[in-house]
Design an enzyme around this catalytic site. Structure first.
Site, mmCIF file in Angstrom:
data_model
loop_
_atom_site.group_PDB
_atom_site.id
_atom_site.type_symbol
_atom_site.label_atom_id
_atom_site.label_comp_id
_atom_site.label_asym_id
_atom_site.label_seq_id
_atom_site.Cartn_x
_atom_site.Cartn_y
_atom_site.Cartn_z
ATOM 1 N N GLU A 158 42.117 45.276 44.920
ATOM 2 C CA GLU A 158 43.119 44.338 45.436
ATOM 3 C C GLU A 158 44.542 44.903 45.397
ATOM 4 O O GLU A 158 45.314 44.689 46.320
ATOM 5 C CB GLU A 158 43.072 43.007 44.672
ATOM 6 C CG GLU A 158 41.933 42.081 45.088
ATOM 7 C CD GLU A 158 40.629 42.374 44.364
ATOM 8 O OE1 GLU A 158 40.613 43.280 43.501
ATOM 9 O OE2 GLU A 158 39.627 41.690 44.646
ATOM 10 N N HIS A 216 37.507 32.514 38.259
ATOM 11 C CA HIS A 216 37.379 32.400 39.712
ATOM 12 C C HIS A 216 37.883 31.066 40.258
ATOM 13 O O HIS A 216 37.577 30.703 41.380
ATOM 14 C CB HIS A 216 35.906 32.566 40.134
ATOM 15 C CG HIS A 216 35.413 33.978 40.038
ATOM 16 N ND1 HIS A 216 35.459 34.701 38.879
ATOM 17 C CD2 HIS A 216 34.853 34.795 40.973
ATOM 18 C CE1 HIS A 216 34.941 35.908 39.103
ATOM 19 N NE2 HIS A 216 34.578 35.989 40.357
#
Lengths: 389, 325
Positions: free
Chosen positions: B60, B129
């Site tokens: 990322e 998450h």
């Protein structure tokens, strides 16, 4: 805080010349591996063979100008005109000047927070840079960036980034955009030895190789990540070898020899332009001042070590001696160049001092494109929740 | 106008903008060959090729930063996070670089980039998450943040975000991906950022919400109306920054009672700022203290039994609304 600053001596002296000649003789005997590398002559290598005397003098002048600009900025810092951090590039000038001198119109540059040298090398002028250090409205970033954040996109110069290693993915993106737009260009992404231990650098190396992106990572290894010596911050040697894990060509070269820097960059640019391949170049160099000038310098290295480099490997002195030896520069030219650089540096400090500070209302400019261009605004609603009264 | 899902609306927005502007690319984990982790980009690789719809490794920081660098050069990348929770490993690239480069360069450099993906709890995936970082993004001058709650908003606002010259964080919701509704098929259908939407008119109380909390709030509003004879207005913020402060103040002045609902955690959540604005600008119009319902203040729980309690549900919102009457 360090003691008062003394400018480096750039006048040719018989003593210096003798010293340099002596060392060069020793090197020719090839006593050690590094001496062998030092002794290699790049003055006639492919990247340098067509340099005219004028070109060479110009390279020398660029280095002198960076040196004198930074020495003047250090005085301003000590006088309290410049706040925050001042990460000086003094000692490393040949890396920025040599690298940038090889670039074409589609080649770009991005670097970390020790960014004055690269900024001046790409052609930013003293006044806008000094005024930025002073936090003035006439600065290159209108006083909003400071020492670590110089930008000149019109000169393909994308900063000036404060977070160690944070610019490594950005450089990758610049290379990505060049390739996407079918430009035969590259991005030189400068970083320090300390940045090689940041995660995003490795993510970037992986992508650079996987996607064949024309990015050249240049590790300016000045031996210290802030105050931590390379032997204490990095496993494995040399640092550039880390590129090998990603099938990226890498090399180690000397940063005090501008000819060698130019040849190193030239090879990497060929690879970027012709094969769209990245490189990792470790260019060994040294900084004379602390990480930032307010940092104590004697906790992690000795005065003798600094003096040794200044005496034997100063990139300006070495290059000047070469130019004298080659018959490409006169004593008069040397003096003129130095005086001009000092004069311009002094003038830039006066310019910065006389320039106004930004107006409080400017605090809210340059945040969003949209709020700066109200006539073309597409959104509605409130963007800011506290503004100057 | 066709009835399509939130997911298809996003796909339409992305496809139309990729077609419209050669500078737009979509990149992220599994967006191309895998067709998107949540199938948002289904069919796009086949339509636009691997140059425009780009699979990335799980990196990322690198691909977010790469996209910021490309945006500085004039491209308009759309970066998909599989979950917004994963932006935490790319924080520097978003919150330092994308947000601040324009300012630090004195306005010389623009960063026309979109970061998008789901940012929600409620799917049994535990603390790592389930983050809802719209408050982080909104706390960062230089970033814009939107939380579309309906298929039409998803399309119109994502298109606006891609055409925007500033960095925009688009926070979606996996639970809404299957929601169906009518969406205009005009390729220039745009919903401007910073415009809240009254989804239901009312006169006794206003519920202000964003994201999926909007739908739960609507259910509560209907319950209040049907069972308690309370007329409730529901205001969907849609955009967090810019924020439609006028719409907020207007509805408070109309109903004089306000309940704020969000699925974010309470401390420094979006509604903390909204509550401040209301008391600052409409204090004299309030007939009761501002009430607030947010996610229960613990790391997101895995167990359904716990997470169902954690996220503002119908009954918890209803109970809080009853305190206002």
């Amino acid at each position: 805080m360090e003691g008062l600053h003394h400018d480096t001596i750039l006048e040719p002296s018989a003593k210096d010349s003798a010293k340099i000649k002596k060392e060069s003789n020793e090197e020719e005997k090839g006593e050690t591996h590094s001496d062998q590398a030092d002794s290699m002559d790049f003055s006639t290598s492919t990247a340098n063979q067509s340099l005219s005397a004028e070109d060479k003098v110009d390279l020398y002048e660029k280095m002198v100008r960076i040196r004198r600009f930074e020495e003047r900025s250090l005085r301003s810092y000590q006088q309290g005109h410049i706040g925050g951090f001042l990460h000086l590039y003094i000692g490393q000038e040949a890396v920025a000047v040599g690298s940038v001198s090889m670039l074409g119109e589609d080649d770009h540059v991005i670097t970390a927070y020790r960014d004055h040298g690269h900024a001046l090398a790409v052609g930013m002028d003293f006044d806008e840079c000094m005024a930025e250090l002073y936090g003035k409205k006439t600065g290159c970033s209108k006083g909003k960036g400071g020492s670590m954040h110089f930008f000149a996109p019109d000169k393909n110069y994308w900063g000036g980034h404060g977070i160690v290693g944070g610019q490594t993915p950005l450089g990758l993106g610049i290379a990505f955009a060049l390739k996407y737009n079918k430009k035969k260009g590259s991005c030189l992404c400068f970083m320090g030895d300390g940045a090689t231990n940041q995660g995003p650098f490795y993510e970037s190396l992986n992508l650079a190789s996987l996607w064949n992106l024309p990015v050249v990572y240049i590790i300016e290894n000045n031996g210290y990540s802030m105050g931590t010596a390379e032997s204490r911050h990095s496993a494995g040697d040399p640092l550039a070898r880390r590129g090998e894990a990603f099938d990226i060509d890498w090399s180690v070269s000397n940063g005090h020899d501008i000819y060698e820097v130019r040849q190193t960059i030239s090879d990497a640019l060929t690879s970027a332009h012709e094969k769209c391949r990245p490189s990792v170049l470790e260019i060994v160099t040294y900084r004379y001042r602390g990480h930032s000038v307010a940092d104590p310098d004697q906790t992690y290295r000795s005065k003798e070590e600094i003096e040794e480099y200044k005496t034997n490997k100063d990139p300006l002195n070495l290059f000047r001696e070469k130019l004298i030896k080659e018959g490409n520069i006169s004593e008069d030219q040397i003096k003129t160049i130095d005086n001009r650089a000092k004069g311009d540096a002094e003038a830039s400090a006066e310019f910065a001092d006389a320039s106004p500070y930004p107006d409080p209302s400017e605090l809210m400019d340059d945040i969003y494109w949209e709020t700066d261009n109200p006539g073309e605004k597409t959104s509605e609603g409130t963007m800011f929740f506290e503004t100057p009264s | 106008m066709a009835k399509i899902t939130y997911r298809e609306a996003l796909n339409q927005a992305l496809s139309e903008e990729i077609k419209r502007d050669n500078n737009v690319v979509l990149m992220g984990e599994e967006v191309a060959q895998f067709k998107g982790s949540y199938k948002v980009s289904e069919g796009m690789l086949e339509k636009f090729g691997a140059e425009r719809v780009i699979d990335t490794p799980i990196s990322e920081a690198a691909f977010s930063g790469l996209a910021v660098g490309a945006a500085m050069m004039g491209m308009r990348p759309v970066v998909e996070f599989m979950f917004w929770s994963f932006c935490y490993v790319a924080f520097d690239q978003i919150f330092n670089n994308a947000a601040s480069v324009r300012y630090m360069s004195g306005g010389l450099i623009n960063v026309p980039i979109v970061f998008r993906g789901p940012a929600n709890g409620g799917t049994n995936v535990g603390a790592t998450h389930s983050h809802t970082p719209e408050n982080f993004a909104a706390n960062t001058p230089g970033l814009k943040v939107i939380c579309p709650a309906t298929p039409a908003d998803a399309k119109g606002m994502l298109k606006a975000a891609i055409r925007d010259n500033d960095p925009v964080c688009v926070m979606e919701n996996t639970i809404l991906y299957n929601m169906q509704d009518e969406v205009p098929d005009d390729p220039d259908f745009i919903i401007p950022l910073g415009k809240a939407n009254i989804l239901k008119e009312g006169k006794d109380m206003t519920i202000i919400a964003h994201g999926k909390a909007v739908h739960t709030s609507l259910e509560v509003a209907h319950t209040l109306e049907e069972k308690h004879n309370v007329s409730v207005e529901v205001l969907d913020l849609r955009s967090i920054r810019p924020l439609d402060v006028d719409a907020i103040i207007k509805t408070v002045k109309k109903t004089n009672r306000v309940l704020l609902v969000e699925e974010n955690k309470p401390f420094c959540g979006v509604d903390a700022q909204i509550a401040f604005l209301i008391q600052d600008q409409a204090f004299d119009y309030l007939d009761a203290p501002i009430k607030r319902v947010s996610a229960i203040d613990a790391p997101q729980a895995y167990s359904k039994a716990l997470e169902n309690i954690q996220i503002p549900a119908h009954d918890r919102i209803l109970a809080k609304a009853m305190e206002l009457i």
